[in-house]
Write a protein that holds these residues in place. Structure first.
Motif: not given
Length: 470
Positions: A319-320, A323, A327, A384-385
């Motif tokens: 997940k991290c 993200q 970006k 994004p997620d």
């Protein structure tokens, strides 16, 4: 708005007249030929009034008939040409007219002794043919001109003496005009074409110089780009796990191989080791080349940072990572994404997460299991997620077992017949060599793949990672 100058208006009128017979489909050379023949024909037509006026004054009306007919024929021919755009007929009629009209005048005035070199004018016929018909056609017109000279010489003694002879002074004037005017017209026509040829040579020379300059710049840019790509490739290869580093990982035998399709590849694999936690990642960025290679370096850096920070939860890890990658992708304005999977290995247990190719597991008894990852993740960098899409699967990794990871450059490689290598051939290849250590098994799998590919082109990056539990 200022009114155009007289010379500018005159030039514009002359241009319209010269190119009135041209069409939009004409090449520049065709336009030039039509313009030159039109203007020279009208120029010869304009001096006809001088000839028939002079011959009438000296009492030679039959000789005056030649320029009258030429003038009328030229005006009609030009008008028809402007309307029909039939250049072939126009040039043939004009060539025949300039050949025959002066000959008629020569005969009517009494032959060589009285014509004052009138037969200089028909010389313009083969010259016209040379400029506007082509070399082969000009030969025929030259033969016709020479035939007129010979025929005139043969019949010259039999020509009647004109009733009214031209005086010596007027004859000299006619002689000078008949020499000078065809010569001037011929010279101007040849000079025009010579000027056009010189311009074309200058343009070609300038274009050649520009092409040479662009080629030199392109070579310099290619050299610079090649250097930059070489640096990027070296950076990419430098961040791959080294043999010495892999050899220090306890209780596991690991080997990896990567070959980019271009100078810089978009495949990713890494082996991260922190305490008893070993994390192996493999991924494939869409496409290949410099941009895909930079994304691969980005993923490698983010993954190592998260691992070193102690993020050991597989779902949170992905997940991290997603993200951050998402970006960065938006910042650099690229639409690249990647399939990415991780294996978290602790002792004899493996937790698999992320979406990538099937994981091939060879058990100690040489049986093969293929583990699907379709339900375990989502393309990284697309949303994004992706936490709702991430899943995990746990399986036992006992002594004697072997895990083989790969990218689609392996299974989708084709031979010269267009056949795919496929997952079945990969499984068959590694099953035969499953007793070997990780390095030899990796070399055997890659060797079998390249033997299958043969001389066919390699379209995608190729990566293989072998993990054995001795």
């Amino acid at each position: 708005m200022n009114a155009p100058s007289k010379s500018g208006a005159q030039a514009s009128w002359l241009d319209r007249l010269a190119f009135a017979g041209c069409t939009a489909q004409d090449s520049e050379e065709e336009r030039r030929k039509k313009a030159v023949l039109t203007l020279t024909s009208l120029a010869k037509c304009s001096v006809c009034a001088i000839w028939y006026g002079a011959y009438y004054l000296v009492g030679a009306p039959l000789a005056a008939l030649g320029p009258i007919v030429y003038q009328a024929l030229t005006i009609i021919n030009v008008a028809v040409f402007f309307r029909s755009k039939d250049f072939a007929s126009f040039r043939n009629i004009q060539t025949a007219a300039i050949l025959l009209a002066p000959w008629w005048m020569h005969l009517a005035i009494g032959g060589y002794n009285h014509s004052a070199a009138l037969l200089m004018w028909p010389l313009l016929a083969p010259l016209t043919a040379l400029l506007f018909h082509g070399t082969r056609q000009s030969v025929y017109w030259l033969i016709a001109y020479l035939s007129i000279i010979v025929i005139s010489g043969v019949i010259d003694p039999f020509l009647p003496t004109p009733a009214t002879t031209v005086g010596a002074t007027m004859n000299l004037i006619f002689f000078c005009m008949n020499i000078a005017m065809p010569s001037i017209i011929a010279y101007l026509a040849v000079m025009f074409f010579s000027h056009v040829v010189d311009l074309e040579k200058k343009v070609q020379l300038r274009l050649n110089n520009e092409i040479a300059d662009l080629n030199n710049k392109l070579q310099a840019e290619n050299l610079k780009l090649g250097t930059e790509l070489d640096i990027a490739k070296r950076l990419q290869m430098m961040v791959l796990p080294k043999k010495e580093e892999l050899a220090k990982i306890p209780k596991l035998d690991i080997a990896g191989y990567m070959r980019p399709a271009d100078q810089v590849g978009g495949d990713y694999y890494d082996v991260l080791h922190l305490g008893s936690h070993i994390k192996v990642g493999i991924g494939d960025v869409t496409g290949h080349g410099l941009e895909a290679g930079l994304v691969m370096l980005m993923v490698q850096s983010i993954a190592r940072t998260l691992h070193e920070a102690g993020q050991d939860d597989p779902v949170q890890f992905l997940k991290c990572l997603n993200q951050t990658v998402y970006k960065n992708m938006r910042r650099v304005q690229t639409d690249k994404t990647l399939s990415l999977a991780f294996l978290d290995i602790r002792e004899d247990k493996v937790v698999l997460s992320g979406h990538h190719e099937e994981v091939v597991l060879i058990r100690g008894n040489n049986t093969i299991e293929r583990i699907d990852t379709c339900e375990l993740g989502f393309a990284v960098g697309m949303e994004p997620d992706i936490s709702n899409y991430i899943g995990t699967r746990e399986f036992v990794f006992g002594k004697g077992d072997t895990i083989v990871l790969y990218t689609d450059g392996v299974t989708e490689a084709t031979n010269e017949k267009g056949e795919f290598y496929g997952i079945e051939r990969l499984c068959e290849s590694i099953q035969k060599k499953s007793h070997q250590d990780a390095t030899d098994l990796s070399k055997a799998a890659v060797g079998d793949l390249f033997q299958f590919i043969g001389n066919a082109r390699i379209h995608d990056d190729i990566s293989v990672v072998v993990i054995r539990h001795p």
